[in-house]
Design an enzyme around this catalytic site. Sequence first.
Site, PDB file in Angstrom:
ATOM      1  N   TYR A 195      39.440  -3.251   4.977  1.00  0.00           N
ATOM      2  CA  TYR A 195      39.226  -2.904   3.564  1.00  0.00           C
ATOM      3  C   TYR A 195      37.953  -3.650   3.295  1.00  0.00           C
ATOM      4  O   TYR A 195      37.165  -2.727   2.710  1.00  0.00           O
ATOM      5  CB  TYR A 195      40.331  -3.621   2.587  1.00  0.00           C
ATOM      6  CG  TYR A 195      40.469  -3.338   1.240  1.00  0.00           C
ATOM      7  CD1 TYR A 195      41.085  -1.963   0.991  1.00  0.00           C
ATOM      8  CD2 TYR A 195      39.557  -3.901   0.177  1.00  0.00           C
ATOM      9  CE1 TYR A 195      41.227  -1.642  -0.612  1.00  0.00           C
ATOM     10  CE2 TYR A 195      39.656  -3.749  -1.177  1.00  0.00           C
ATOM     11  CZ  TYR A 195      40.387  -2.510  -1.439  1.00  0.00           C
ATOM     12  OH  TYR A 195      40.189  -2.100  -2.821  1.00  0.00           O
ATOM     13  N   SER A 203      34.715  -3.033  -4.709  1.00  0.00           N
ATOM     14  CA  SER A 203      35.759  -3.871  -4.672  1.00  0.00           C
ATOM     15  C   SER A 203      35.093  -5.371  -4.724  1.00  0.00           C
ATOM     16  O   SER A 203      33.886  -5.400  -4.313  1.00  0.00           O
ATOM     17  CB  SER A 203      36.781  -3.873  -3.975  1.00  0.00           C
ATOM     18  OG  SER A 203      37.763  -5.095  -3.781  1.00  0.00           O
TER      19      SER A 203
END
Length: 279
Positions: free
Chosen positions: A157, A144
């Site tokens: 995350y 990401s």
Amino acid sequence: MSKQRRTISGRTAVITGAASGIGRALAQRLSSYSCPVAIADVDEQGLKDTEASLRGPALRKVLDVSDAAAVHEFAAEVREWAPQPIGAVFNNAGVAVGSTVLDANPDDDNWLWNINFHGVVNGTRAFLPILVEQDEGVIVNTSSVFGLVGMPGQSAYCSAKFAVRGFTDSLRQELRGTGVSAVTVHPGGVNTNIVRNGRFREEPGGPSKEQVVKEFAAMAMTQPDKAAAIIHRGVEAGKSRILVGPDAYLFDALARLAPTRYFDVLEWAQTRLRKRAAS
């Protein structure tokens, strides 16, 4: 060192997280490029909907990627089923958690790490022996932009996506001199349901989950089909790292140019985007 082009079109593709979002879009795109696709997800109905939208052969598997034994069983099924050699394995399944470190629920963090990082490791370990035996193919692991920078409220995350990045970078070096390669994908904001389906810890005075979902949708700069096209082209072009979306290039530049001050710039940009979304 020059990039070596790869061919995955026409070969078997394995995709986790294929019930929606980027995973579904990848399955649809690769199927249209004559790839038999093996698709997996915990969402059975979403997976059926994906399969129904495909043009060619498909193997559907309801799968929890955090279950290493189940992922290895899936790899064995794919080996037996695949009508063509495996061209690419997309370890794409992912979930989201929103919470500060101070108020985090450890169970939520472990849930995310088991899917977003250990799920990638499980998929890599299950399919890598098949690719090494073929001496061809590519492992494509989804990190990401939050694997490039750290963001408040996203410690679980970010830590998982940084781990995916480090794991895949190490794997890439181990595979030097073989016909197998490893790619890291860094999507920016892609308009999927990852935030809506995530776990969110609301704080007094802070935004509600619904507000966060709406804000994410307003700021997401890339649609899943566009993301799938970028990833497909990037893999076949021989890239080792694929940035998805204009915001991904911004995050990457800020991480390089202002490694300790990038959030000041991002906070300013977020404020501008929130005002635009509100209007």
